[in-house]
Design a protein around this motif. Structure first.
Motif, PDB file in Angstrom:
ATOM      1  N   PRO A  54      -4.697 -45.461  -8.835  1.00 53.44           N
ATOM      2  CA  PRO A  54      -4.743 -44.939  -7.463  1.00 53.44           C
ATOM      3  C   PRO A  54      -5.351 -43.557  -7.378  1.00 53.44           C
ATOM      4  N   ILE A  55      -5.072 -42.696  -8.367  1.00 59.58           N
ATOM      5  CA  ILE A  55      -5.610 -41.332  -8.345  1.00 59.58           C
ATOM      6  C   ILE A  55      -7.127 -41.351  -8.476  1.00 59.58           C
ATOM      7  N   LEU A  56      -7.635 -42.177  -9.416  1.00 61.09           N
ATOM      8  CA  LEU A  56      -9.078 -42.260  -9.606  1.00 61.09           C
ATOM      9  C   LEU A  56      -9.758 -42.854  -8.381  1.00 61.09           C
ATOM     10  N   ARG A  57      -9.109 -43.867  -7.753  1.00 60.26           N
ATOM     11  CA  ARG A  57      -9.670 -44.436  -6.534  1.00 60.26           C
ATOM     12  C   ARG A  57      -9.750 -43.396  -5.434  1.00 60.26           C
ATOM     13  N   GLU A  58      -8.693 -42.550  -5.336  1.00 61.03           N
ATOM     14  CA  GLU A  58      -8.674 -41.494  -4.312  1.00 61.03           C
ATOM     15  C   GLU A  58      -9.799 -40.500  -4.532  1.00 61.03           C
ATOM     16  N   GLY A 111     -17.098 -32.710   7.394  1.00 62.98           N
ATOM     17  CA  GLY A 111     -18.324 -33.036   6.679  1.00 62.98           C
ATOM     18  C   GLY A 111     -18.574 -32.151   5.475  1.00 62.98           C
ATOM     19  N   THR A 112     -17.842 -31.036   5.361  1.00 66.83           N
ATOM     20  CA  THR A 112     -18.028 -30.191   4.188  1.00 66.83           C
ATOM     21  C   THR A 112     -17.133 -30.683   3.046  1.00 66.83           C
ATOM     22  N   PRO A 113     -17.518 -30.421   1.803  1.00 67.32           N
ATOM     23  CA  PRO A 113     -16.668 -30.802   0.674  1.00 67.32           C
ATOM     24  C   PRO A 113     -15.276 -30.175   0.739  1.00 67.32           C
ATOM     25  N   THR A 114     -15.178 -28.942   1.217  1.00 67.80           N
ATOM     26  CA  THR A 114     -13.870 -28.296   1.289  1.00 67.80           C
ATOM     27  C   THR A 114     -12.984 -28.995   2.309  1.00 67.80           C
ATOM     28  N   HIS A 115     -13.571 -29.437   3.418  1.00 66.74           N
ATOM     29  CA  HIS A 115     -12.805 -30.193   4.416  1.00 66.74           C
ATOM     30  C   HIS A 115     -12.254 -31.470   3.784  1.00 66.74           C
ATOM     31  N   ALA A 116     -13.089 -32.177   3.042  1.00 63.72           N
ATOM     32  CA  ALA A 116     -12.663 -33.426   2.409  1.00 63.72           C
ATOM     33  C   ALA A 116     -11.565 -33.172   1.375  1.00 63.72           C
ATOM     34  N   LYS A 117     -11.702 -32.068   0.625  1.00 65.30           N
ATOM     35  CA  LYS A 117     -10.706 -31.760  -0.405  1.00 65.30           C
ATOM     36  C   LYS A 117      -9.362 -31.433   0.217  1.00 65.30           C
ATOM     37  N   VAL A 118      -9.368 -30.602   1.261  1.00 68.86           N
ATOM     38  CA  VAL A 118      -8.121 -30.240   1.939  1.00 68.86           C
ATOM     39  C   VAL A 118      -7.468 -31.480   2.538  1.00 68.86           C
ATOM     40  N   ALA A 119      -8.272 -32.327   3.173  1.00 68.68           N
ATOM     41  CA  ALA A 119      -7.733 -33.541   3.790  1.00 68.68           C
ATOM     42  C   ALA A 119      -7.081 -34.450   2.751  1.00 68.68           C
ATOM     43  N   ALA A 120      -7.718 -34.578   1.584  1.00 65.45           N
ATOM     44  CA  ALA A 120      -7.167 -35.422   0.525  1.00 65.45           C
ATOM     45  C   ALA A 120      -5.839 -34.873   0.019  1.00 65.45           C
ATOM     46  N   LEU A 121      -5.758 -33.563  -0.153  1.00 63.24           N
ATOM     47  CA  LEU A 121      -4.512 -32.948  -0.614  1.00 63.24           C
ATOM     48  C   LEU A 121      -3.413 -33.057   0.437  1.00 63.24           C
ATOM     49  N   GLU A 134      -1.683 -36.139   0.240  1.00 62.78           N
ATOM     50  CA  GLU A 134      -0.742 -36.161  -0.883  1.00 62.78           C
ATOM     51  C   GLU A 134       0.518 -35.356  -0.596  1.00 62.78           C
ATOM     52  N   GLY A 135       0.575 -34.768   0.586  1.00 60.96           N
ATOM     53  CA  GLY A 135       1.771 -34.015   0.959  1.00 60.96           C
ATOM     54  C   GLY A 135       1.666 -32.515   0.836  1.00 60.96           C
ATOM     55  N   TYR A 136       0.496 -31.997   0.492  1.00 61.45           N
ATOM     56  CA  TYR A 136       0.317 -30.547   0.395  1.00 61.45           C
ATOM     57  C   TYR A 136       0.372 -29.920   1.791  1.00 61.45           C
ATOM     58  N   LYS A 137       1.035 -28.778   1.896  1.00 66.15           N
ATOM     59  CA  LYS A 137       1.083 -28.012   3.132  1.00 66.15           C
ATOM     60  C   LYS A 137       0.515 -26.627   2.862  1.00 66.15           C
ATOM     61  N   PHE A 138      -0.566 -26.303   3.546  1.00 64.96           N
ATOM     62  CA  PHE A 138      -1.290 -25.065   3.284  1.00 64.96           C
ATOM     63  C   PHE A 138      -0.821 -23.941   4.212  1.00 64.96           C
ATOM     64  N   ARG A 139      -0.704 -22.754   3.631  1.00 66.19           N
ATOM     65  CA  ARG A 139      -0.493 -21.537   4.412  1.00 66.19           C
ATOM     66  C   ARG A 139      -1.864 -20.964   4.736  1.00 66.19           C
ATOM     67  N   ASP A 140      -2.161 -20.805   6.010  1.00 72.49           N
ATOM     68  CA  ASP A 140      -3.468 -20.299   6.423  1.00 72.49           C
ATOM     69  C   ASP A 140      -3.451 -18.784   6.537  1.00 72.49           C
ATOM     70  N   VAL A 141      -4.273 -18.137   5.713  1.00 72.20           N
ATOM     71  CA  VAL A 141      -4.350 -16.676   5.732  1.00 72.20           C
ATOM     72  C   VAL A 141      -5.471 -16.282   6.684  1.00 72.20           C
ATOM     73  N   THR A 142      -5.122 -16.227   7.954  1.00 69.60           N
ATOM     74  CA  THR A 142      -6.062 -15.864   9.005  1.00 69.60           C
ATOM     75  C   THR A 142      -5.859 -14.404   9.395  1.00 69.60           C
ATOM     76  N   ILE A 143      -6.726 -13.916  10.245  1.00 68.77           N
ATOM     77  CA  ILE A 143      -6.587 -12.548  10.740  1.00 68.77           C
ATOM     78  C   ILE A 143      -5.281 -12.403  11.531  1.00 68.77           C
ATOM     79  N   ARG A 144      -4.952 -13.397  12.324  1.00 66.06           N
ATOM     80  CA  ARG A 144      -3.712 -13.334  13.098  1.00 66.06           C
ATOM     81  C   ARG A 144      -2.503 -13.310  12.178  1.00 66.06           C
ATOM     82  N   TRP A 145      -2.503 -14.181  11.156  1.00 65.15           N
ATOM     83  CA  TRP A 145      -1.362 -14.224  10.241  1.00 65.15           C
ATOM     84  C   TRP A 145      -1.200 -12.894   9.509  1.00 65.15           C
ATOM     85  N   TRP A 146      -2.306 -12.381   8.991  1.00 60.77           N
ATOM     86  CA  TRP A 146      -2.230 -11.138   8.223  1.00 60.77           C
ATOM     87  C   TRP A 146      -1.792  -9.973   9.108  1.00 60.77           C
TER      88      TRP A 146
END
Length: 366
Positions: free
Chosen positions: A3-7, A321-331, A334-346
């Motif tokens: 399954p991991i390789l297919r993903e 359409g960017t590789p980073t978008h695809a990578k984040v979506a895949a993670l 898998e249940g990953y939850k990202f903390r967004d370090v934006t200007i507002r957050w900082w």
């Protein structure tokens, strides 16, 4: 196939198909009707005729990226610019220099500033950066989500810090899942960390780990690491001299062609963060309209591919359409939850810098 390789295979196909699709799509400036606001910028850039760029650390492919951008701007906007690139200091010293130049009524050293929320936030109230109507200049591509700081900062790339490791020398780091895993006996001496503790500024935030928990972890980490390594030295990891670095600043080195077969990145579940890089135009820029065209080109599918990805190893996940978008979506699947370090957050954080300094003292005086 597991399954991991297919993903992973599916994600690779999505990345390729998406990039082909966006590259085939028309961009704002080549359309039959150019927005009036953009036309004004184009005419202004033609009169300016030049673009000065200064940043360091391999940012945007340095001099090569500047020349690729020059060709891209000419193709996209019909504006031929004399583009000069000068190696510059890191983010914070560059911002400080720009502010000093502003106070002295001097032209800025660079027409475009590259930095993160950490450096940009302190200067927003000081009026260092120009307010630009980015969404009007590139409608349909640049959205209000991508523009921050009241139009004074434009997202351009997404960093995904994690464990960057040599998959030939230390493939075992591909099994780690959490920050606690890095403290296991089998990794002792093989793991290096960054002397300024990249990524730990987020962990030390009061609503994440807080100071006490982070300090306890750093004390344990200081006894675990084999040494200190600055971000921006992937050759030492690729050579096998340094088996692994955690946390890496941006997690992008594995994406560069020269490192595809040797470096890999493992993002940790409890330290998953999206750290955004921004472009800003100094109010005292010598060629502000040319700087704006530079930022617009880098925001285009072509700019994201030809400069950000091919020469810098990164793209902006906000663009489907960017590789980073695809990578984040895949993670995320898998249940990953990202903390967004934006200007507002900082901007909303307190005591991060002072607490981080105390942590740095622990790790550097081990």
């Amino acid at each position: 196939m597991s399954p991991i390789l297919r993903e992973r295979a599916l994600m690779a196909l999505v990345m390729i198909a998406s990039f082909v699709g966006v590259l085939a799509a028309p961009i704002a400036a080549s359309a039959a009707s150019v927005p009036p606001a953009l036309q004004k910028i184009i005419e202004g850039a033609k009169k300016e005729g030049s673009l000065n760029l200064e940043y360091g650390g391999g940012i945007l492919g340095t001099s090569q990226g500047a020349q690729v951008a020059a060709a891209g701007i000419e193709k996209m906007f019909g504006v031929k610019l004399n583009v000069t690139y000068t190696p510059g200091p890191s983010f914070a010293p560059m911002a400080a220099r720009l502010y000093t130049e502003k106070q002295a009524d001097q032209k800025a050293s660079t027409d475009v500033y590259y930095g993160t929320a950490v450096q940009i936030v302190p200067y927003l109230k000081l009026g260092l950066f120009r307010q630009v109507p980015w969404t009007t200049l590139y409608p349909g591509r640049i959205t209000s989500k991508i523009v921050e700081g009241g139009g004074r900062a434009l997202r351009i790339a997404t960093g995904l810090p994690g464990v960057i490791y040599n998959k030939r020398v230390a493939p075992e780091f591909g099994k780690v899942e959490t920050m606690a895993d890095l403290l296991k006996p089998e990794y002792k001496g093989k793991l290096y960390t960054e002397p300024y503790l990249a990524g730990f500024d987020v962990l030390v935030a009061n609503n994440i780990w807080g100071y006490e928990k982070t300090a306890t972890y750093v004390r344990k980490l200081s006894k675990q690491i084999g040494g200190l390594l600055r971000c921006g030295e992937p050759d030492r990891i690729a050579s096998g001299e340094v088996p692994a670095l955690a946390l890496d600043c941006t997690g992008t080195d594995e994406n560069l062609p020269k490192y595809h077969n040797v470096l890999a990145l493992k993002i940790l579940r409890d330290a998953a963060m999206r750290r955004y890089d921004y472009l800003s135009i100094p109010v005292n820029a010598a060629h502000p309209d040319a700087g704006i065209l530079f930022a617009l080109y880098l925001s285009s599918p072509e700019g994201q591919k030809d400069v950000l990805l091919d020469l810098f190893g990164n793209t902006l996940d906000s663009y489907p359409g960017t590789p980073t978008h695809a990578k984040v979506a895949a993670l995320q699947r898998e249940g990953y939850k990202f903390r967004d370090v934006t200007i507002r957050w900082w901007s909303a954080q307190k005591n991060i810098q002072s607490n981080l300094k105390k942590l740095i003292k622990i790790i550097t005086q081990r």
